[in-house]
Design an enzyme around this catalytic site. Structure first.
Site, mmCIF file in Angstrom:
data_model
loop_
_atom_site.group_PDB
_atom_site.id
_atom_site.type_symbol
_atom_site.label_atom_id
_atom_site.label_comp_id
_atom_site.label_asym_id
_atom_site.label_seq_id
_atom_site.Cartn_x
_atom_site.Cartn_y
_atom_site.Cartn_z
ATOM 1 N N ASP A 10 0.869 -1.177 0.000
ATOM 2 C CA ASP A 10 0.000 0.000 0.000
ATOM 3 C C ASP A 10 0.913 1.236 0.000
ATOM 4 O O ASP A 10 1.834 1.312 0.801
ATOM 5 C CB ASP A 10 -0.880 -0.033 1.256
ATOM 6 C CG ASP A 10 -1.951 1.031 1.265
ATOM 7 O OD1 ASP A 10 -3.130 0.695 1.145
ATOM 8 O OD2 ASP A 10 -1.600 2.229 1.393
ATOM 9 N N ASP A 111 -3.443 2.552 -5.307
ATOM 10 C CA ASP A 111 -2.299 2.578 -4.385
ATOM 11 C C ASP A 111 -2.123 1.244 -3.656
ATOM 12 O O ASP A 111 -1.546 1.210 -2.575
ATOM 13 C CB ASP A 111 -2.426 3.742 -3.391
ATOM 14 C CG ASP A 111 -3.283 3.416 -2.192
ATOM 15 O OD1 ASP A 111 -4.280 2.691 -2.350
ATOM 16 O OD2 ASP A 111 -2.937 3.875 -1.098
ATOM 17 N N GLU A 112 -2.563 0.161 -4.264
ATOM 18 C CA GLU A 112 -2.607 -1.082 -3.488
ATOM 19 C C GLU A 112 -2.612 -2.328 -4.367
ATOM 20 O O GLU A 112 -3.259 -2.361 -5.406
ATOM 21 C CB GLU A 112 -3.876 -0.940 -2.676
ATOM 22 C CG GLU A 112 -4.318 -1.947 -1.807
ATOM 23 C CD GLU A 112 -5.446 -1.407 -0.903
ATOM 24 O OE1 GLU A 112 -6.099 -2.279 -0.369
ATOM 25 O OE2 GLU A 112 -5.675 -0.191 -0.751
HETATM 26 P P1 DGT Z 1 -2.097 5.784 4.156
HETATM 27 O O1 DGT Z 1 -2.856 5.664 5.438
HETATM 28 O O2 DGT Z 1 -0.687 6.273 4.366
HETATM 29 O O3 DGT Z 1 -2.170 4.556 3.292
HETATM 30 O O4 DGT Z 1 -2.818 6.975 3.384
HETATM 31 P P2 DGT Z 1 -3.587 6.996 2.012
HETATM 32 O O5 DGT Z 1 -3.960 8.409 1.715
HETATM 33 O O6 DGT Z 1 -2.780 6.313 0.931
HETATM 34 O O7 DGT Z 1 -4.895 6.199 2.369
HETATM 35 P P3 DGT Z 1 -5.610 4.986 1.673
HETATM 36 O O8 DGT Z 1 -4.624 3.926 1.303
HETATM 37 O O9 DGT Z 1 -6.716 4.606 2.584
HETATM 38 O O10 DGT Z 1 -6.262 5.617 0.378
HETATM 39 C C1 DGT Z 1 -5.599 5.769 -0.858
HETATM 40 C C2 DGT Z 1 -6.092 7.015 -1.582
HETATM 41 O O11 DGT Z 1 -7.531 6.974 -1.700
HETATM 42 C C3 DGT Z 1 -5.801 8.311 -0.834
HETATM 43 O O12 DGT Z 1 -4.519 8.860 -1.113
HETATM 44 C C4 DGT Z 1 -6.931 9.202 -1.235
HETATM 45 C C5 DGT Z 1 -8.088 8.286 -1.494
HETATM 46 N N1 DGT Z 1 -9.024 8.317 -0.344
HETATM 47 C C6 DGT Z 1 -8.943 7.608 0.804
HETATM 48 N N2 DGT Z 1 -9.945 7.900 1.641
HETATM 49 C C7 DGT Z 1 -10.699 8.837 1.010
HETATM 50 C C8 DGT Z 1 -11.896 9.569 1.355
HETATM 51 O O13 DGT Z 1 -12.477 9.421 2.436
HETATM 52 N N3 DGT Z 1 -12.373 10.457 0.423
HETATM 53 C C9 DGT Z 1 -11.745 10.640 -0.800
HETATM 54 N N4 DGT Z 1 -12.253 11.489 -1.668
HETATM 55 N N5 DGT Z 1 -10.625 9.975 -1.147
HETATM 56 C C10 DGT Z 1 -10.101 9.106 -0.270
HETATM 57 CA CA CA Z 2 -2.256 4.092 1.042
HETATM 58 CA CA CA Z 3 -4.994 1.913 0.069
#
Ligand code: DGT
Ligand code: CA
Ligand code: CA
Length: 364
Positions: A10, A111-112
């Site tokens: 991820d 991203d995964e």
């Molecule tokens: P992390 O926790 O370091 O993996 O952070 P992210 O941002 O990569 O989180 P992830 O893996 O849950 O989600 C991947 C992408 O999906 C993130 O960069 C933006 C999008 N995303 C996640 N949650 C939401 C949301 O609640 N609303 C929207 N619009 N997009 C989201």
């Molecule tokens: Ca992520």
């Molecule tokens: Ca993810």
């Protein structure tokens, strides 16, 4: 021994990290990526934020206005609109590297991904640890992308493991350590257990996975039905047989790049276009697919999109055909092109001629 070795990878704070990659000066500042709604102003939600912004309480899904409140005393905080084409470009490039590290590659989202690496690690978790480290390093050195990997003998535990310590994490859970790893975790760590199910368990005074393991399968079936009951019963014991099934991002069959400079010069653009074709063709051959529709895409200097495509008489996997058709499309498009072009893309589609392939995302 019949045990598998599975990775779940991820990318860390993905959209915000993409923004940092193209503007490294953002790395020391809080960054929030925003999905603005069409109501204008600050209405809309936060898609994601880098870890500096998260320290101030900014979270995915939060209204932009709330996030601005949280960061109102931090003048260097940055709020950026999403740029999905660019995130897709970063994702495509990263997925290419990841696929080269897998026996079987399953695309999950931008991203995964899951990787089955049983063969190439010889079922050894020590080899798996090296391979995971190598993959992380490779993404970091070639793309400056930081990622988190969970390693175990199945998809479920690897997914939980990758969520365990991030960013830039690597968590390896060997089969004999699975239950001990799960024991202290809250029940909602199990994918599929949401708020409602969690509340049900809280009423029953069950908070950790260790406690949930004491519930017999009949009780679980009674509460959730046979299918979900069995899933939970197995999950808390670290049991999951779901295979990693080869699946590519449909977008893997497109390529887009940002040009060195904005242009609408055929000569200049055609050089990049030919390179895009060769690059895309590489994947076409590797995955043994045939295409029938060919398209080009422009992102214009004002960031608006323009596409043009053509259906071929017969399905093909020929580079020559791809090159000829895209150059023709480029020529035709430039005849009435007003704005200079900022990004140029190629895509192929329509895999309908492939025997028995109903779903273009499942190839093998
Ligand atoms: P992390 O926790 O370091 O993996 O952070 P992210 O941002 O990569 O989180 P992830 O893996 O849950 O989600 C991947 C992408 O999906 C993130 O960069 C933006 C999008 N995303 C996640 N949650 C939401 C949301 O609640 N609303 C929207 N619009 N997009 C989201
Ligand atoms: Ca992520
Ligand atoms: Ca993810």
């Amino acid at each position: 021994m019949n045990s598998r070795v599975i990775f779940h990878i991820d990318f860390d704070y993905f959209y915000a990290q993409c923004e940092e990659i193209r503007r490294p000066e953002l790395k020391t500042r809080p960054v929030a990526v925003c999905v603005y709604s069409d109501r204008g102003g600050d209405s809309g939600a936060i898609a994601t934020a880098n870890y500096i912004a998260r320290k101030y309480g900014v979270k995915s899904g939060m209204p932009i206005k709330f996030a601005k409140k949280k960061l109102e005393e931090i003048p260097e905080a940055v709020f950026l609109p999403t740029d999905f084409d660019y995130y897709t470009e970063v994702s495509d490039n990263a997925m290419k590297i990841i696929r080269d590290h897998a026996d079987i590659f399953e695309y999950v989202g931008r991203d995964e991904a899951y990787l089955d690496v049983t063969k190439r690690t010889d079922q050894s978790f020590k080899n798996a640890s090296h391979l995971a480290q190598q993959l992380k390093n490779s993404l970091r050195t070639t793309m400056k992308l930081s990622s988190t990997i969970g390693v175990s003998s199945n998809k479920l535990i690897s997914k939980i493991a990758s969520g365990h310590r991030k960013p830039d994490g690597l968590t390896i859970i060997e089969p004999q350590d699975m239950e001990a790893f799960l024991d202290p975790l809250p029940v909602r760590t199990i994918p599929g257990i949401g708020k409602k199910t969690e509340e049900k368990f809280t009423e029953m005074k069950i908070e950790t996975i260790a406690q949930l393991r004491n519930i017999d399968v009949f009780t679980l079936n009674g509460l959730f039905g046979r299918k979900i009951g069995a899933y939970i019963y197995n999950a808390v014991r670290g049991i999951d047989d779901d295979p990693v099934s080869a699946r590519h991002d449909p977008i893997q069959y497109s390529r887009i790049i940002t040009l060195k400079q904005d242009s609408k010069d055929f000569q200049f653009l055609s050089e990049d276009l030919e390179r895009l074709c060769e690059d895309l063709h590489h994947t076409i051959i590797k995955d043994n697919i045939q295409f029938r529709s060919v398209g080009i895409q422009f992102v214009q200097s004002d960031l608006s999109n323009r596409t043009k495509s053509r259906t071929l008489r017969n399905p093909t996997s020929s580079l020559e055909e791809l090159r000829k058709t895209t150059l023709q499309l480029l020529k035709e498009s430039l005849e009435d092109q007003k704005l200079p072009i900022r990004r140029l893309g190629v895509r192929v589609s329509d895999f309908s001629e492939m025997a028995g392939q109903a779903d273009i995302t499942r190839f093998f």
